[in-house]
Scaffold this active site. Structure first.
Site, PDB file in Angstrom:
ATOM      1  N   GLY A  46       0.833  -1.007  -0.190  1.00 42.90           N
ATOM      2  CA  GLY A  46       0.110   0.238  -0.110  1.00 42.90           C
ATOM      3  C   GLY A  46       0.773   1.216   0.128  1.00 42.90           C
ATOM      4  N   GLN A  51       3.019  10.214   0.806  1.00 42.97           N
ATOM      5  CA  GLN A  51       4.916   9.252   0.932  1.00 42.97           C
ATOM      6  C   GLN A  51       5.389   9.292   0.183  1.00 42.97           C
ATOM      7  OE1 GLN A  51       2.618   5.217   1.888  1.00 42.97           O
ATOM      8  NE2 GLN A  51       4.427   4.842   2.694  1.00 42.97           N
ATOM      9  N   CYS A  95       5.691   0.270   7.084  1.00 41.43           N
ATOM     10  CA  CYS A  95       5.396   1.455   6.529  1.00 41.43           C
ATOM     11  C   CYS A  95       6.274   1.276   5.671  1.00 41.43           C
ATOM     12  CB  CYS A  95       4.861   2.106   6.992  1.00 41.43           C
ATOM     13  SG  CYS A  95       4.478   3.693   5.808  1.00 41.43           S
ATOM     14  N   LEU A  96       6.413   1.678   4.910  1.00 31.83           N
ATOM     15  CA  LEU A  96       7.396   1.534   3.516  1.00 31.83           C
ATOM     16  C   LEU A  96       8.564   3.345   4.114  1.00 31.83           C
ATOM     17  CD1 LEU A  96       5.740   1.182   0.516  1.00 31.83           C
ATOM     18  CD2 LEU A  96       7.787   0.206   1.187  1.00 31.83           C
ATOM     19  N   HIS A 137      -4.937   1.852   7.366  1.00 28.43           N
ATOM     20  CA  HIS A 137      -3.259   1.947   7.476  1.00 28.43           C
ATOM     21  C   HIS A 137      -2.930   3.744   6.427  1.00 28.43           C
ATOM     22  CE1 HIS A 137       1.309   1.876   7.849  1.00 28.43           C
ATOM     23  NE2 HIS A 137       0.956   2.311   6.632  1.00 28.43           N
ATOM     24  N   GLU A 138      -3.661   3.299   4.708  1.00 30.19           N
ATOM     25  CA  GLU A 138      -3.514   4.086   4.058  1.00 30.19           C
ATOM     26  C   GLU A 138      -4.535   5.334   4.395  1.00 30.19           C
ATOM     27  OE1 GLU A 138      -0.856   3.201   2.749  1.00 30.19           O
ATOM     28  OE2 GLU A 138      -1.151   1.538   2.802  1.00 30.19           O
ATOM     29  N   HIS A 141      -2.567   7.820   6.417  1.00 30.69           N
ATOM     30  CA  HIS A 141      -1.571   8.415   5.815  1.00 30.69           C
ATOM     31  C   HIS A 141      -1.698   9.989   5.319  1.00 30.69           C
ATOM     32  CE1 HIS A 141       2.316   6.444   6.478  1.00 30.69           C
ATOM     33  NE2 HIS A 141       1.289   5.267   5.533  1.00 30.69           N
TER      34      HIS A 141
HETATM   35 NI    NI Z   1       2.511   3.395   5.752  1.00 33.88          NI
END
Ligand code: NI
Length: 181
Positions: A46, A51, A95-96, A137-138, A141
């Protein structure tokens, strides 16, 4: 298509609220495609526009298992959770933008999300399991919230401190080595 740079926390853009998309244009469609390419390359399941330094309400997700299934990409524009289940589930999230750290987060087990698709048409999706976790989660963000914000102040502080140190050492300047949300 183009690969985009993924921001690593702590970063001001990751803490900002992304703005609603007012018109679904070719530029938006291109951004979604670039985000998907960037997510697959990372690899992750995701990615939210914050991000990659874009403060628009755009999310891409693919929770399919690449070894067993065909890719199943989702593209969400202006996603909103309109219903959440009372029962919850716990996933070990990563998370990236928070590379190398994984922690358990409890969230509603099922959610219904309303969003615009690539053609600007309103869609509704009911999700459970990993997809439901990933959607939440997204969308977090897009509100400037990271999964570490769901942890205790102490735990979050420790992770942010370690990340800051790793960033200073240039640990994330090259290819990401995590497979995360
Ligand atoms: Ni994330």
């Amino acid at each position: 298509m183009a690969l985009l740079d993924i921001l690593v926390a702590p970063h001001p853009t990751l803490a900002k609220r992304a703005e609603e998309v007012t018109e679904v244009t070719d530029e938006i469609r291109q951004t979604l495609n670039d985000m998907l390419e960037t997510m697959y390359k990372a690899p992750g399941i995701g990615l939210a526009a914050n991000q990659v330094g874009i403060l628009k309400r755009l999310v891409v997700i693919d929770v399919s298992n690449p070894e067993e299934e065909e890719p199943k990409p989702y593209k969400f524009i202006n996603p909103v959770i309109i219903e959440s289940s009372d029962d919850s589930s716990v996933y070990q999230e990563g998370c990236l933008s928070v590379p190398t750290f994984y922690e358990e987060v409890e969230r509603p087990a099922e959610v219904t999300v309303e969003y615009l698709d690539e053609t600007g048409t309103k869609q509704t999706l009911k999700a459970e399991g990993l997809l439901a976790t990933c959607i939440q989660h997204e969308i977090d963000h897009l509100e400037g919230t990271l999964f570490v914000d769901h942890l205790s102040k102490l735990k979050k502080g420790m992770i942010v401190k370690k990340l800051t140190k790793l960033k200073k050492q240039g640990a994330f300047n090259k290819k990401q080595d995590t497979h995360t949300l």
